[in-house]
Design a protein around this motif. Structure first.
Motif, PDB file in Angstrom:
ATOM      1  N   LYS A 179      -8.702   7.602  -8.401  1.00 44.08           N
ATOM      2  CA  LYS A 179     -10.123   7.980  -8.446  1.00 44.08           C
ATOM      3  C   LYS A 179     -10.413   9.064  -7.407  1.00 44.08           C
ATOM      4  O   LYS A 179     -11.101  10.044  -7.690  1.00 44.08           O
ATOM      5  N   LEU A 180      -9.892   8.882  -6.192  1.00 47.57           N
ATOM      6  CA  LEU A 180     -10.113   9.893  -5.140  1.00 47.57           C
ATOM      7  C   LEU A 180      -9.517  11.243  -5.554  1.00 47.57           C
ATOM      8  O   LEU A 180      -9.972  12.293  -5.101  1.00 47.57           O
ATOM      9  N   HIS A 181      -8.519  11.189  -6.418  1.00 53.39           N
ATOM     10  CA  HIS A 181      -7.846  12.394  -6.888  1.00 53.39           C
ATOM     11  C   HIS A 181      -8.593  13.052  -8.048  1.00 53.39           C
ATOM     12  O   HIS A 181      -8.170  14.095  -8.559  1.00 53.39           O
ATOM     13  N   GLY A 182      -9.660  12.404  -8.517  1.00 55.62           N
ATOM     14  CA  GLY A 182     -10.428  12.986  -9.620  1.00 55.62           C
ATOM     15  C   GLY A 182      -9.910  12.617 -10.992  1.00 55.62           C
ATOM     16  O   GLY A 182     -10.141  13.328 -11.971  1.00 55.62           O
ATOM     17  N   CYS A 183      -9.212  11.485 -11.078  1.00 51.86           N
ATOM     18  CA  CYS A 183      -8.661  11.045 -12.371  1.00 51.86           C
ATOM     19  C   CYS A 183      -9.610  10.036 -13.030  1.00 51.86           C
ATOM     20  O   CYS A 183     -10.445   9.414 -12.385  1.00 51.86           O
ATOM     21  N   TYR A 184      -9.404   9.857 -14.342  1.00 54.21           N
ATOM     22  CA  TYR A 184     -10.029   8.769 -15.110  1.00 54.21           C
ATOM     23  C   TYR A 184      -9.040   7.604 -15.062  1.00 54.21           C
ATOM     24  O   TYR A 184      -7.862   7.788 -15.362  1.00 54.21           O
ATOM     25  N   VAL A 185      -9.518   6.430 -14.651  1.00 53.33           N
ATOM     26  CA  VAL A 185      -8.584   5.341 -14.361  1.00 53.33           C
ATOM     27  C   VAL A 185      -8.962   4.041 -15.069  1.00 53.33           C
ATOM     28  O   VAL A 185     -10.102   3.580 -14.961  1.00 53.33           O
ATOM     29  N   VAL A 186      -8.000   3.480 -15.777  1.00 47.22           N
ATOM     30  CA  VAL A 186      -8.181   2.198 -16.466  1.00 47.22           C
ATOM     31  C   VAL A 186      -7.100   1.235 -15.975  1.00 47.22           C
ATOM     32  O   VAL A 186      -5.947   1.633 -15.815  1.00 47.22           O
ATOM     33  N   GLY A 187      -7.508  -0.009 -15.747  1.00 44.60           N
ATOM     34  CA  GLY A 187      -6.543  -1.000 -15.291  1.00 44.60           C
ATOM     35  C   GLY A 187      -6.488  -2.196 -16.218  1.00 44.60           C
ATOM     36  O   GLY A 187      -7.475  -2.523 -16.873  1.00 44.60           O
ATOM     37  N   SER A 188      -5.337  -2.848 -16.245  1.00 44.34           N
ATOM     38  CA  SER A 188      -5.246  -4.123 -16.966  1.00 44.34           C
ATOM     39  C   SER A 188      -4.975  -5.227 -15.957  1.00 44.34           C
ATOM     40  O   SER A 188      -4.345  -5.001 -14.917  1.00 44.34           O
ATOM     41  N   ALA A 189      -5.491  -6.408 -16.275  1.00 43.57           N
ATOM     42  CA  ALA A 189      -5.283  -7.571 -15.408  1.00 43.57           C
ATOM     43  C   ALA A 189      -5.343  -8.802 -16.296  1.00 43.57           C
ATOM     44  O   ALA A 189      -5.621  -8.697 -17.496  1.00 43.57           O
ATOM     45  N   GLY A 190      -5.094  -9.967 -15.703  1.00 43.35           N
ATOM     46  CA  GLY A 190      -4.920 -11.164 -16.523  1.00 43.35           C
ATOM     47  C   GLY A 190      -6.065 -12.163 -16.481  1.00 43.35           C
ATOM     48  O   GLY A 190      -5.881 -13.312 -16.881  1.00 43.35           O
ATOM     49  N   SER A 191      -7.242 -11.746 -16.009  1.00 42.92           N
ATOM     50  CA  SER A 191      -8.381 -12.671 -16.062  1.00 42.92           C
ATOM     51  C   SER A 191      -9.682 -11.883 -16.074  1.00 42.92           C
ATOM     52  O   SER A 191      -9.734 -10.718 -15.658  1.00 42.92           O
ATOM     53  N   LYS A 192     -10.709 -12.538 -16.563  1.00 40.15           N
ATOM     54  CA  LYS A 192     -12.034 -11.931 -16.627  1.00 40.15           C
ATOM     55  C   LYS A 192     -12.527 -11.578 -15.224  1.00 40.15           C
ATOM     56  O   LYS A 192     -13.115 -10.526 -14.992  1.00 40.15           O
ATOM     57  N   GLN A 193     -12.228 -12.473 -14.283  1.00 41.02           N
ATOM     58  CA  GLN A 193     -12.673 -12.247 -12.902  1.00 41.02           C
ATOM     59  C   GLN A 193     -12.025 -10.987 -12.324  1.00 41.02           C
ATOM     60  O   GLN A 193     -12.688 -10.171 -11.667  1.00 41.02           O
ATOM     61  N   LYS A 194     -10.733 -10.796 -12.602  1.00 42.27           N
ATOM     62  CA  LYS A 194     -10.054  -9.604 -12.096  1.00 42.27           C
ATOM     63  C   LYS A 194     -10.615  -8.334 -12.737  1.00 42.27           C
ATOM     64  O   LYS A 194     -10.747  -7.299 -12.074  1.00 42.27           O
ATOM     65  N   VAL A 195     -10.915  -8.433 -14.017  1.00 41.32           N
ATOM     66  CA  VAL A 195     -11.495  -7.266 -14.705  1.00 41.32           C
ATOM     67  C   VAL A 195     -12.822  -6.879 -14.060  1.00 41.32           C
ATOM     68  O   VAL A 195     -13.099  -5.694 -13.835  1.00 41.32           O
TER      69      VAL A 195
ATOM     70  N   GLY B 217       0.826  -1.213   0.000  1.00 40.75           N
ATOM     71  CA  GLY B 217       0.000   0.000   0.000  1.00 40.75           C
ATOM     72  C   GLY B 217       0.852   1.251   0.000  1.00 40.75           C
ATOM     73  O   GLY B 217       0.554   2.225  -0.699  1.00 40.75           O
ATOM     74  N   PHE B 218       1.933   1.201   0.748  1.00 39.53           N
ATOM     75  CA  PHE B 218       2.801   2.379   0.817  1.00 39.53           C
ATOM     76  C   PHE B 218       3.517   2.601  -0.519  1.00 39.53           C
ATOM     77  O   PHE B 218       3.758   3.745  -0.927  1.00 39.53           O
ATOM     78  N   THR B 219       3.845   1.514  -1.202  1.00 40.94           N
ATOM     79  CA  THR B 219       4.437   1.644  -2.541  1.00 40.94           C
ATOM     80  C   THR B 219       3.472   2.382  -3.474  1.00 40.94           C
ATOM     81  O   THR B 219       3.851   3.287  -4.216  1.00 40.94           O
ATOM     82  N   ALA B 220       2.201   1.991  -3.408  1.00 35.49           N
ATOM     83  CA  ALA B 220       1.185   2.648  -4.231  1.00 35.49           C
ATOM     84  C   ALA B 220       1.071   4.124  -3.870  1.00 35.49           C
ATOM     85  O   ALA B 220       1.052   5.007  -4.738  1.00 35.49           O
ATOM     86  N   TYR B 221       1.016   4.400  -2.576  1.00 33.49           N
ATOM     87  CA  TYR B 221       0.807   5.772  -2.087  1.00 33.49           C
ATOM     88  C   TYR B 221       1.996   6.667  -2.448  1.00 33.49           C
ATOM     89  O   TYR B 221       1.830   7.760  -2.992  1.00 33.49           O
ATOM     90  N   ALA B 222       3.200   6.194  -2.141  1.00 35.96           N
ATOM     91  CA  ALA B 222       4.391   7.007  -2.411  1.00 35.96           C
ATOM     92  C   ALA B 222       4.589   7.170  -3.913  1.00 35.96           C
ATOM     93  O   ALA B 222       4.885   8.259  -4.404  1.00 35.96           O
ATOM     94  N   GLY B 223       4.418   6.084  -4.649  1.00 32.31           N
ATOM     95  CA  GLY B 223       4.631   6.145  -6.094  1.00 32.31           C
ATOM     96  C   GLY B 223       3.635   7.055  -6.775  1.00 32.31           C
ATOM     97  O   GLY B 223       4.000   7.880  -7.620  1.00 32.31           O
ATOM     98  N   PHE B 224       2.373   6.925  -6.390  1.00 33.91           N
ATOM     99  CA  PHE B 224       1.363   7.751  -7.060  1.00 33.91           C
ATOM    100  C   PHE B 224       1.539   9.221  -6.693  1.00 33.91           C
ATOM    101  O   PHE B 224       1.561  10.093  -7.558  1.00 33.91           O
ATOM    102  N   ASN B 225       1.714   9.499  -5.428  1.00 38.78           N
ATOM    103  CA  ASN B 225       1.786  10.905  -5.008  1.00 38.78           C
ATOM    104  C   ASN B 225       3.117  11.576  -5.309  1.00 38.78           C
ATOM    105  O   ASN B 225       3.159  12.744  -5.680  1.00 38.78           O
ATOM    106  N   GLU B 226       4.216  10.843  -5.146  1.00 37.23           N
ATOM    107  CA  GLU B 226       5.534  11.480  -5.258  1.00 37.23           C
ATOM    108  C   GLU B 226       6.130  11.371  -6.660  1.00 37.23           C
ATOM    109  O   GLU B 226       6.966  12.183  -7.036  1.00 37.23           O
ATOM    110  N   ILE B 227       5.761  10.352  -7.407  1.00 39.62           N
ATOM    111  CA  ILE B 227       6.380  10.142  -8.722  1.00 39.62           C
ATOM    112  C   ILE B 227       5.457  10.586  -9.864  1.00 39.62           C
ATOM    113  O   ILE B 227       5.912  11.126 -10.861  1.00 39.62           O
ATOM    114  N   CYS B 228       4.168  10.352  -9.706  1.00 38.94           N
ATOM    115  CA  CYS B 228       3.253  10.564 -10.844  1.00 38.94           C
ATOM    116  C   CYS B 228       2.755  11.999 -11.002  1.00 38.94           C
ATOM    117  O   CYS B 228       2.184  12.336 -12.041  1.00 38.94           O
ATOM    118  N   CYS B 229       2.936  12.835  -9.989  1.00 40.57           N
ATOM    119  CA  CYS B 229       2.457  14.230 -10.045  1.00 40.57           C
ATOM    120  C   CYS B 229       1.019  14.301 -10.557  1.00 40.57           C
ATOM    121  O   CYS B 229       0.746  14.928 -11.583  1.00 40.57           O
TER     122      CYS B 229
END
Lengths: 274, 274
Positions: free
Chosen positions: B105-121, B68-80
């Motif tokens: 999403k909480l930041h007001g962005c449009y978000v698309v994800g990729s994953a490797g199965s129908k269930q994950k999608v 979770g911290f990787t996501a938080y730090a990466g999104f906020n500090e690297i992605c601007c």
């Protein structure tokens, strides 16, 4: 028929734009032709050249033109240089590379360049002030070559070539290194059979930043660039090497020569003498 | 014999370090074993866990732990990130990706994800709040897939996989896009027969920034992360999905499963029940 365009210098013969008067010398995107019709509205970088007896006119194409400004903007704005940084420049004897290395030296960095001939390596070390230089064509392994000159790693890589040199540099960057992506003129980068960049994973554990840039995004610092680089040149702190072809008919060969490393220094084609 | 280590939770049984008392729950780099001897001096991320009845203990491994911290730090500090940015996340249903998308999403962005199965999608769209999601295994061409979801291009790509997905994203970035290099778990990235990244030249004319990072460089914002993400969770603004394997003997299979995409959400191995 579409004319070929490039960054050039021209003398104004006639003009209905009050910013450009007959007799003025301008630089900007100009056709490969003897006479051009230029519209300042579509030529964002059309500029009047301030003639200066101490500076060769052609330097406004290279050192004081788009190439020099690419070096200046890229090194200062993208590379975040610090005194003592270890800097690697590829195509180091080229129009952009030769200024990058000299700016890095003025900044107090250790600077190594790569080039494609023995003669260029000599120029880098003896005329352009690079600490070290090597001929990449004589290296069996680029990774080994970089380890020889950067046993403790590279802080800044100013990349003019892409391909296998970029791949080898990725393996030799220090933690938090910066890579300015400026050009990818290498055959590996241009060929569709390219193997691609395989070592980008290094960017994760080393926390590298790779950033592409175009000089046209930094036009607000062009006056500062012109003032500083003119001064460095007049004070003898930097030099600039050109390779001048005479006549429009040599322009195609000069262009092709860029991709085989034939030219030494900034390739200029003089269409007409002053 | 060297023990295998991973980020884990443990209960303190005995301790001569006054920061960790018997009965405390700690997180940190811990052996894959039932009992571990930990030294706080070599375990920079050893932390006491504040138990909270509203938050499952295992969440301190994922949502509130290193992933979770990787996501938080990466999104906020690297992605601007900016409101309205178009964000693409690969391995979007994984331990890191599921939080990146929800933060975006909480930041007001449009978000698309990729994953490797129908269930994950389905999980991405229906539980994690992604605007769109696709199964990359069903796409003949990743470039075409990205153009479908990002006709105007991508501002931010949070890359968890490298390989051909990174290559396709490079072709679809907007000018001045940012790519956070977080992981390269794809088989193309791991294999030595990898074709490599062929589209890095896009980074020049699009002025892209690619930056690798490690969460451990951002520990100064860990308290802020914990406070914000706990609050989001308690307010029902984010959810977190785990895949829990029971027993140390299932740990190797769980690890192998990560590379074939078998798990859904954060892969947790419970060695011993509380």
């Amino acid at each position: 028929m579409q004319r070929i365009e490039g960054f050039g210098l021209a003398r104004v013969i006639d003009s209905d734009d009050t910013n450009y008067k007959p007799g003025d010398i301008v630089s900007g995107i100009i056709g490969w032709e003897e006479y051009s019709l230029l519209r300042s509205s579509d030529n964002l970088q059309l500029r009047n050249i301030q003639l200066d007896d101490d500076i060769p006119l052609s330097y406004h194409l290279g050192l004081l033109g788009m190439a020099g400004f690419t070096a200046y903007a890229g090194f200062n704005e993208i590379c975040c240089p610090k005194k003592g940084d270890s800097v690697f420049v590829s195509a180091a004897c080229g129009a952009v590379g030769q200024l990058v290395g000299q700016l890095a030296k003025l900044h107090g960095c250790y600077v190594v360049g790569s080039a494609g001939s023995k003669q260029k390596v000599e120029i880098l070390k003896n005329e352009l002030g690079y600490d070290e230089a090597f001929n990449y064509k004589e290296e069996a392994d680029l990774d080994t070559a970089l380890k020889r000159y950067f046993p403790e790693g590279i802080d800044i890589y100013f990349d003019n070539v892409g391909g296998s040199m970029l791949d080898a540099a990725l393996l030799n960057m220090k933690v938090r290194g910066r890579i300015a992506l400026c050009g990818m003129v290498s055959l590996q980068s241009l060929s569709t059979s390219s193997q691609g960049i395989k070592n980008l994973y290094s960017a994760i554990y080393k926390r590298l930043r790779l950033e592409g840039f175009l000089q046209s995004d930094y036009l607000h610092i062009f006056p500062q660039f012109l003032e500083n680089v003119k001064r460095y040149y007049k004070e003898g702190k930097i030099v600039y090497i050109e390779d001048i072809s005479e006549g429009l008919d040599l322009a195609p060969a000069a262009l092709v020569g860029l991709f085989s490393g034939k030219n030494i220094g900034k390739q200029v084609v003089r269409v007409a003498k002053e």
